[in-house]
Design a protein around this motif. Sequence first.
Motif, PDB file in Angstrom:
ATOM      1  N   ARG A  91      28.790 122.193   9.443  1.00 21.19           N
ATOM      2  CA  ARG A  91      29.286 122.980   8.312  1.00 21.19           C
ATOM      3  C   ARG A  91      28.270 123.988   7.801  1.00 21.19           C
ATOM      4  O   ARG A  91      28.615 124.861   7.006  1.00 21.19           O
ATOM      5  CB  ARG A  91      29.689 122.039   7.169  1.00 21.19           C
ATOM      6  CG  ARG A  91      30.801 121.094   7.598  1.00 21.19           C
ATOM      7  CD  ARG A  91      31.787 120.838   6.521  1.00 21.19           C
ATOM      8  NE  ARG A  91      31.213 120.170   5.357  1.00 21.19           N
ATOM      9  CZ  ARG A  91      31.939 119.837   4.301  1.00 21.19           C
ATOM     10  NH1 ARG A  91      33.229 120.136   4.271  1.00 21.19           N
ATOM     11  NH2 ARG A  91      31.384 119.228   3.285  1.00 21.19           N
ATOM     12  N   THR A  92      27.011 123.846   8.212  1.00 16.88           N
ATOM     13  CA  THR A  92      26.020 124.805   7.719  1.00 16.88           C
ATOM     14  C   THR A  92      25.685 125.872   8.753  1.00 16.88           C
ATOM     15  O   THR A  92      25.099 126.893   8.414  1.00 16.88           O
ATOM     16  CB  THR A  92      24.701 124.098   7.323  1.00 16.88           C
ATOM     17  OG1 THR A  92      24.216 123.390   8.463  1.00 16.88           O
ATOM     18  CG2 THR A  92      24.897 123.132   6.184  1.00 16.88           C
ATOM     19  N   LEU A  93      26.085 125.656  10.002  1.00 16.63           N
ATOM     20  CA  LEU A  93      25.719 126.608  11.062  1.00 16.63           C
ATOM     21  C   LEU A  93      26.465 127.934  10.922  1.00 16.63           C
ATOM     22  O   LEU A  93      27.495 128.014  10.263  1.00 16.63           O
ATOM     23  CB  LEU A  93      26.032 126.009  12.438  1.00 16.63           C
ATOM     24  CG  LEU A  93      25.101 124.891  12.927  1.00 16.63           C
ATOM     25  CD1 LEU A  93      25.578 124.389  14.279  1.00 16.63           C
ATOM     26  CD2 LEU A  93      23.660 125.370  13.014  1.00 16.63           C
ATOM     27  N   GLY A  94      25.896 128.964  11.570  1.00 17.56           N
ATOM     28  CA  GLY A  94      26.542 130.274  11.562  1.00 17.56           C
ATOM     29  C   GLY A  94      27.734 130.313  12.503  1.00 17.56           C
ATOM     30  O   GLY A  94      28.105 129.293  13.104  1.00 17.56           O
ATOM     31  N   THR A  95      28.322 131.492  12.652  1.00 18.74           N
ATOM     32  CA  THR A  95      29.557 131.621  13.422  1.00 18.74           C
ATOM     33  C   THR A  95      29.391 131.242  14.893  1.00 18.74           C
ATOM     34  O   THR A  95      30.322 130.725  15.513  1.00 18.74           O
ATOM     35  CB  THR A  95      30.081 133.065  13.351  1.00 18.74           C
ATOM     36  OG1 THR A  95      28.972 133.947  13.471  1.00 18.74           O
ATOM     37  CG2 THR A  95      30.794 133.326  12.037  1.00 18.74           C
TER      38      THR A  95
END
Lengths: 248, 476
Positions: A91-95
């Motif tokens: 949920r914290t990672l980028g696209t």
Amino acid sequence: MLLTLRASLGDLYVLWTQRIEERRPFQYIVGCEHWRDFVLSVQEGVLIPRPETELIVDLVGDLIKENKFLREGLWADLGTGSGAIAIGIGRTLGTCGKVIATDLSPVAVAVASYNVQRYNLEGKVEVKQGSWYDPLKEVEGELVGLVSNPPYIPSEHINGLQAEVAKHEPRLALDGGENGMDDLLHLCNGAVSMLKPGGFFAFETNGEKQSKLLVDYLENELEGRFCGVNIESDFAGIQRFVTGYRAR
Amino acid sequence: MQSFITPAIHHLPSFYCSTTMTVIMVSPKPRMPPVSLYHPAKLAASLHYHHPLSSPRPPFRFCTSLSPHSRFPSTVSLATPESQSSAGVGTETSEWAMQDFYALRRDVETTSKHVEDIRASAGLMQLGEDLAALEMTAADSSFWDDRAKAQQTLLALTDVKDKIKLLAEFKTQVEDAETIIKLTEEMDSIDTGLLEEAASIIKELNKALDRFELTQLLSGPYDKEGAVISITAGAGGTDAQDWADMLLRMYVRWGEKQRYKTRVVEKSLGEEAGIKSATIEIEGQYAYGYLSGEKGTHRIVRQSPFNAKGLRQTSFSGVEVMPLLHEESMDVEIPEEDLEISFSRAGGKGGQNVNKVETAVRITHIATGVTVRCTEERSQLANKIKALSRLKAKLLVIAEEQRASEIKQIRGDAVKAEWGQQIRNYVFHPYKLVKDVRTMHETSDVASVMDGELDPFIKAYLKYKYSVSISSCGVE
């Protein structure tokens, strides 16, 4: 105010006796655990995620805020259990960032997949069955991040643990061999070939003694492979996590 | 005949009706002569006695003014059934109309005094000066150069103008009522219409005065918000823990009485009895404004129920009150390195070794020593977030109290001294008395205070705080 019971009184009584007489963990009885800001489904055969482990997600979150390389890369959560860490990081990672979560236990794989679905992270988190790095053969050397809460309790300590843990939680997720370090050492060895240069790792340990042993191992046995090796304490002040980077 | 049966039936409560009816039906004739002979005399006498200035009024007048006093004639009629005639009822009524007038005159006098007090404490002079200064600024040729500032000035100007206008209205209204009273006194007669008007002016005016006072008293930046109360038992073991529990009950009762949404979100029980600590969240308008004066140390003196000899015992409990602020509404950033975050439960191996259902987070703001804890949420992160927002609220309130514009400017030493001040004594033995040491407000009805009857104390404190702020403004 009128509330309807979701279970009959008879069922509740059975659950109550399970809790009191058999010391069945509360989280298994209600089938879920609140962890960070989400609710994870848990059942027998899956380790109940611990509050201490929440910190791994914080550590990673702080790092990737300023680091695009880590934010948009491929991560792995080894021995994912309920999928807690993988979902937290996912949920914290980028696209472009992704997490592969692995577990040897088929029950854990099923539960983790269900939890990933519940949070609509199917595109972000992939759950694979297999021992440690086995399911990750095709991404060898491509990981930017590696996290794990492996079994770390010394075999002989297990029977002396709180009944909720010793009698009900999966031994597979707890027993770390004679001194509890078997899996931690295996993970460190594998990290050498799995991580990209500059890639980050964070492992949970049983406390000060294991953390120090692990740092010692990383710095001496695997000399030059890692840098920035560090010990992080949990909220209770126990030296709980070992972190570091794959040397470039 | 009609004229004296009607009032008798009308003005009796229903349970007397049947009796009266019977009496009238059984002996209508014997009752009549004494009525006609006796009552006109009594009417005249009583009128002269009570109010020499007013002339006797036509009978229908009495009837119209009867209705509010319907209960009195009925009691009289029970004692002396003969007096049940239109004349008898009328006499009583006119006396009561006079009583009414006196009561009204008293009301007008008190309200007039009240208006004077408010006008004095509102600092009319100061307001006039403010107005002049603001108008000067607004008239300046460069006024509109800074639009945002100009808007602010204009808003302040309207505020001051409104306030002055309101205070002037209070004065004209109370003067209207006073004029009516004077007029009535001079006119030798009672004009019910006028008196009713005066009564309604006074009623409305009193409401407006109350509203005005309240907005004056509750004008702090967070007064409108909900409140978080945390109660901590002082040193002294079971006695202090029991006292903390009593305070918890008192505040919960108070919250329920105000129809606020009151929740005990955290409670840690004492070993033997009572509580070590508890936290209450109270949601509702102005909860913080009312409760902010409750923060401090509360002291009890009583015969210890936990001591076989029943010795007299003094215990303390600390009460902290913070506004219930939402994360979005707080414009504060506190750097992590200024904070010390820890579990309030120590010991044990943690991690995979244990299964815990509850988690607790304690956060200390290192510079000021301000500490909050949160245990009621189900995950550690949620506890941390909530604890952090409580800490922010607490720091904001302290900053406001110290008139510091930033958290950084808070003086830590002052925080300790102020938040631990003893504010109220509750004596259960050897006599009964609750006394606030700041306002000197007191009552001997300890039981009802413990049942949440805190409003007199709260009001007294708000007024005290207001008068202190006014006088300190004057000094500056």
